[in-house]
Write an enzyme that holds these catalytic residues in place. Structure first.
Site, mmCIF file in Angstrom:
data_model
loop_
_atom_site.group_PDB
_atom_site.id
_atom_site.type_symbol
_atom_site.label_atom_id
_atom_site.label_comp_id
_atom_site.label_asym_id
_atom_site.label_seq_id
_atom_site.Cartn_x
_atom_site.Cartn_y
_atom_site.Cartn_z
ATOM 1 N N TYR A 1 29.090 -11.901 82.189
ATOM 2 C CA TYR A 1 30.381 -11.485 81.618
ATOM 3 C C TYR A 1 30.793 -10.078 82.066
ATOM 4 O O TYR A 1 31.829 -9.893 82.700
ATOM 5 C CB TYR A 1 30.351 -11.560 80.086
ATOM 6 C CG TYR A 1 31.680 -11.132 79.475
ATOM 7 C CD1 TYR A 1 32.749 -12.019 79.428
ATOM 8 C CD2 TYR A 1 31.873 -9.844 78.994
ATOM 9 C CE1 TYR A 1 33.983 -11.632 78.902
ATOM 10 C CE2 TYR A 1 33.096 -9.445 78.473
ATOM 11 C CZ TYR A 1 34.146 -10.341 78.429
ATOM 12 O OH TYR A 1 35.360 -9.936 77.920
ATOM 13 N N LYS B 1 16.421 -3.400 73.333
ATOM 14 C CA LYS B 1 17.038 -2.427 74.243
ATOM 15 C C LYS B 1 16.401 -1.045 74.085
ATOM 16 O O LYS B 1 16.184 -0.340 75.073
ATOM 17 C CB LYS B 1 18.547 -2.332 73.976
ATOM 18 C CG LYS B 1 19.342 -3.536 74.471
ATOM 19 C CD LYS B 1 20.838 -3.324 74.257
ATOM 20 C CE LYS B 1 21.654 -4.472 74.835
ATOM 21 N NZ LYS B 1 23.104 -4.248 74.740
#
Length: 308
Positions: free
Chosen positions: A15, A133
């Site tokens: 994306y 993350k």
């Protein structure tokens, strides 16, 4: 004039990846994209692949699970940008390992492109993704790999067409759901601008070992102000339905994916102020629209016009 870094993308057909790859190629960086053979021949990716070819992007066949191909691909680049999706975040340890072995990478951009995961309050299921993350960040730092983390906040193309209304397919015309009190400020950036700012940072010493925040003033709105802007555009006052935090938390627990993911992200940003609840300190971060004042970014005001 120094030559522009050669950039390898991993997850470049996804994306946000495709916007950053395009920005890289258009700005004159030699641009490589690591792809599986199945991606090159996938009907759903054909227009992206064709666009990349027209821009002069070079494809390298490889896979995150093939360490040798990963190392060989990385050896051909100066900078590695990972834009792998949610399900592959944990696989970035393989990229870190390959970067260490290759020994030539001047900078690594891990797959971030959202909130600053070190400065947010979140609940599940967003909490687990943010934790992954954050662990990737700590590993990069421990290994001494030069880095830039891009915190671009919300993708405008994902949230603004529906005015961030969970489960909606178009912007509201009668009623609008406001999570919390609607006062914390959120940031919405056009995907093409995220690509431009990211590529500007690649060879910039000011962004080395820093977080690049994309927080342009004209794209920073409280939800109440965003609704007011929309009301002005459609010439109508909407009924605002305020959802208290306790009710939202209950809804997150009772919802299934992907709605629970979306709601937990919205809780973090619209209720807890995850985008703007902290000042950007020079010790850890820089702000993109300040670093690159010549970039004419698309404002939220301009973006909303197309949905009227």
């Amino acid at each position: 004039m120094t030559s522009k870094s050669k950039i390898l993308f991993i997850g470049g057909t996804g994306y946000i990846g495709k916007y950053i790859v395009e920005a890289s190629a258009r700005s004159g960086h030699p641009t490589l994209v690591l792809v599986r053979n199945s991606t090159l021949t996938s009907p759903s990716r054909s227009s992206t692949i064709e666009n990349f070819k027209n821009l002069g992007v070079q494809f390298l066949l490889g896979d995150l699970d093939d360490h040798t191909s990963l190392v060989n691909s990385i050896k051909q680049a100066d900078v590695v940008i990972s834009t792998v999706g949610h399900s592959l975040l944990g696989h970035q340890y393989k990229i870190i390992s390959a970067i260490k072995e290759a020994g030539n990478v001047k900078r690594f951009f891990p797959s971030e492109f959202g909130n600053d995961v070190d400065r947010v309050f979140t609940v599940e299921p967003a909490k687990s993704a943010y934790a992954t993350k954050a662990k990737i960040r700590r590993t990069i730092e421990a290994e001494g790999i030069p880095y830039t983390y891009v915190s671009c906040n919300f993708f405008a193309g994902y949230f603004l067409p529906t005015l961030a209304q969970p489960g909606a397919t178009s912007a509201p015309r009668d009623k609008v759901i406001v999570l919390g009190d609607g006062n914390p400020k959120a940031v919405f950036n056009k995907e093409e601008d995220i690509g431009t700012y990211t590529i500007n940072a690649v060879d910039d010493p000011r962004t080395l070992n820093k977080i690049l925040y994309i927080r342009p003033p004209m794209n920073t709105y409280s939800f109440n102000d965003l609704v007011s802007l929309w009301e002005n555009k459609i010439g109508k006052t909407l009924e605002r339905i305020y959802v208290p935090e306790e009710q939202l938390l209950k809804q997150i627990i009772e919802s299934s994916p992907p709605l629970n993911v979306m709601l937990s992200l919205c809780h973090c940003v619209f209720v807890k102020g995850g985008h703007t609840s902290f000042e950007i300190e020079p010790s850890f971060g820089v702000e993109a629209s300040e670093l690159y004042p010549d970039v004419k970014y698309t404002t939220v005001d301009e973006i909303l016009n197309q949905y009227v």
